[in-house]
Design a protein around this motif. Structure first.
Motif, mmCIF file in Angstrom:
data_model
loop_
_atom_site.group_PDB
_atom_site.id
_atom_site.type_symbol
_atom_site.label_atom_id
_atom_site.label_comp_id
_atom_site.label_asym_id
_atom_site.label_seq_id
_atom_site.Cartn_x
_atom_site.Cartn_y
_atom_site.Cartn_z
ATOM 1 N N CYS A 199 0.837 -1.193 0.000
ATOM 2 C CA CYS A 199 0.000 0.000 0.000
ATOM 3 C C CYS A 199 0.873 1.245 0.000
ATOM 4 O O CYS A 199 0.663 2.155 -0.800
ATOM 5 C CB CYS A 199 -0.901 -0.011 1.237
ATOM 6 N N SER A 200 1.871 1.273 0.877
ATOM 7 C CA SER A 200 2.751 2.435 1.003
ATOM 8 C C SER A 200 4.214 2.021 0.905
ATOM 9 O O SER A 200 4.592 0.922 1.308
ATOM 10 C CB SER A 200 2.547 3.136 2.356
ATOM 11 N N VAL A 201 5.011 2.938 0.370
ATOM 12 C CA VAL A 201 6.465 2.777 0.430
ATOM 13 C C VAL A 201 6.894 3.242 1.818
ATOM 14 O O VAL A 201 6.607 4.382 2.208
ATOM 15 C CB VAL A 201 7.163 3.624 -0.653
ATOM 16 N N GLU A 202 7.559 2.349 2.556
ATOM 17 C CA GLU A 202 7.908 2.658 3.947
ATOM 18 C C GLU A 202 9.411 2.831 4.145
ATOM 19 O O GLU A 202 9.859 3.805 4.746
ATOM 20 C CB GLU A 202 7.383 1.542 4.856
ATOM 21 N N GLN A 261 11.999 -2.469 2.685
ATOM 22 C CA GLN A 261 10.605 -2.935 2.535
ATOM 23 C C GLN A 261 10.169 -2.954 1.080
ATOM 24 O O GLN A 261 9.594 -3.941 0.595
ATOM 25 C CB GLN A 261 9.675 -2.049 3.363
ATOM 26 N N ILE A 262 10.417 -1.888 0.321
ATOM 27 C CA ILE A 262 9.947 -1.836 -1.065
ATOM 28 C C ILE A 262 10.773 -2.750 -1.953
ATOM 29 O O ILE A 262 10.255 -3.357 -2.898
ATOM 30 C CB ILE A 262 9.932 -0.379 -1.602
ATOM 31 N N MET A 263 12.058 -2.897 -1.656
ATOM 32 C CA MET A 263 12.896 -3.806 -2.441
ATOM 33 C C MET A 263 12.456 -5.256 -2.234
ATOM 34 O O MET A 263 12.328 -6.022 -3.205
ATOM 35 C CB MET A 263 14.368 -3.657 -2.043
ATOM 36 N N MET A 320 14.333 3.211 -7.517
ATOM 37 C CA MET A 320 15.401 2.247 -7.241
ATOM 38 C C MET A 320 14.898 0.820 -7.446
ATOM 39 O O MET A 320 15.593 -0.016 -8.048
ATOM 40 C CB MET A 320 15.902 2.432 -5.809
ATOM 41 N N ALA A 321 13.694 0.540 -6.947
ATOM 42 C CA ALA A 321 13.115 -0.798 -7.110
ATOM 43 C C ALA A 321 12.841 -1.103 -8.578
ATOM 44 O O ALA A 321 13.019 -2.236 -9.043
ATOM 45 C CB ALA A 321 11.829 -0.906 -6.297
ATOM 46 N N HIS A 365 2.522 -7.184 0.912
ATOM 47 C CA HIS A 365 3.511 -6.664 1.864
ATOM 48 C C HIS A 365 4.208 -7.853 2.507
ATOM 49 O O HIS A 365 3.558 -8.843 2.853
ATOM 50 C CB HIS A 365 2.800 -5.821 2.927
ATOM 51 N N CYS A 366 5.519 -7.776 2.673
ATOM 52 C CA CYS A 366 6.255 -8.910 3.236
ATOM 53 C C CYS A 366 5.966 -9.126 4.719
ATOM 54 O O CYS A 366 6.175 -10.224 5.239
ATOM 55 C CB CYS A 366 7.757 -8.718 3.018
#
Length: 344
Positions: free
Chosen positions: A110-113, A117-119, A160-161, A307-308
């Motif tokens: 949902c969100s980049v934190e 996390q995003i990678m 970056m991702a 989300h992981c």
């Protein structure tokens, strides 16, 4: 008004006819099909008589369009629109939405934190077949005290991702002032709260980027298509619609997913439509069933939140799938898509 030209009409005659129409103060949308050319007249056509156009030898038929949306109408554009996301970029695998052969999934948190996390999420969803990475850098929240997103830093982490995984990226734009930061974004999402922000929609019409336009919380299908019309009328035809659930009288789910919107929009419009089961129900265990139903009814793509570690997510924790759940779901979705000869 729609004018269909006879098959085999010479290009010079078509061009001359179009110039004559434009001289009346009208715009012309041209749709070149396999067998015929369809001209959509834009502007005030109330004083024009379709019969007058039939006097021209190259005109096969002329009729008025009752729908208030024109460029988004299938009458104006009989062939399905296919929107390509992430084209012509080194190291990025482009994704087509609406080609009738694939049902791509836009997946991610949902969100980049954080960077980690995003990678982690990007690699996880790619491994299970996602074609576009989603993640909110700017977050419209009901409460002013909720996490509002990382803003420009979130966009940097998404880039970056994107570079590391080769996935095009999709993220939400909330205001015109933020558009200057979206150069590396491949699919600009307009959320339910902004679907009738007409000044914003006009600017998106000038930017040329693919737009994912979500239906408003209480928006009708006609209102959704009219919002798409704002973008298209300002020069950008790369519009993808999204059914994400609408507000209703019960509260056992976050919203009510209107799956009937998919076949209806396919009937009246040429634009592809995505289904977002995550925001529709807001409940993790229901997302998979709604996603399967969406593919079965003919959705052109899906948007699913993954989300992981969803229990620790900073927003919408209850609706995000784990990578394992997402992987299992994708295997099932592939079987459903195969019934219509499609792949995920």
């Amino acid at each position: 008004m729609i004018i269909v030209l006879k098959q085999g009409t010479a290009k010079k005659d078509v061009d001359s006819f179009i110039e004559d129409v434009k001289s009346k103060g009208l715009g012309v949308h041209v749709s070149n099909g396999v067998d015929k050319t369809v001209l959509g007249l834009l502007g005030d056509t109330s004083k024009l008589d379709p019969e007058d156009f039939l006097a021209n030898d190259i005109v096969e038929s002329a009729e008025r369009v009752s729908a208030p949306y024109k460029m988004a109408s299938r009458s104006f554009h009989p062939q399905n629109t296919v929107v390509t996301v992430g084209a012509n970029q080194s190291g990025i695998t482009p994704c087509t939405i609406g080609d009738g052969k694939t049902v791509p999934v836009i997946a991610g948190p949902c969100s980049v934190e954080t960077e980690q996390q995003i990678m982690d999420a990007a690699h996880a969803v790619k491994a299970s077949g996602a074609r576009i990475l989603r993640g909110g850098a700017y977050k419209p929240r009901t409460s002013p005290y909720s996490f509002q997103g990382l803003g420009v830093e979130g966009l940097r982490l998404l880039s970056m991702a994107k570079k590391e995984t080769g996935l095009p990226i999709c993220t939400e734009l909330m205001s015109i002032s933020e558009l200057k930061y979206f150069d590396d974004v491949d699919l600009i999402q307009i959320g339910a709260r902004n679907f009738q922000n007409f000044d914003l929609l006009k600017e998106l019409g000038k930017c040329g980027k693919a737009v994912l336009l979500k239906r408003g919380l209480s928006g009708t299908i006609t209102e959704l298509l009219m919002s798409a019309e704002y973008i298209m009328a300002n020069g950008n035809e790369n519009v993808v619609l999204c059914e994400r659930g609408i507000r209703y009288y019960d509260n056992y789910t976050r919203n009510c997913l209107d799956l009937s919107a998919v076949p209806y929009i396919h009937k009246v419009s040429h634009l592809p439509i995505v289904v977002d089961p995550s925001h529709a129900c807001g409940i993790r265990w229901m997302v998979g069933d709604l996603a399967k139903a969406a593919v079965a009814i003919g959705a052109d793509a899906l948007e699913i939140e993954v989300h992981c570690n969803p229990e620790k997510a900073l927003s919408d924790a209850s609706q995000q799938l784990t990578p394992a759940m997402y992987s299992d779901l994708m295997a099932k979705l592939n079987k459903i898509a195969a019934v219509d000869g499609r792949t995920m």
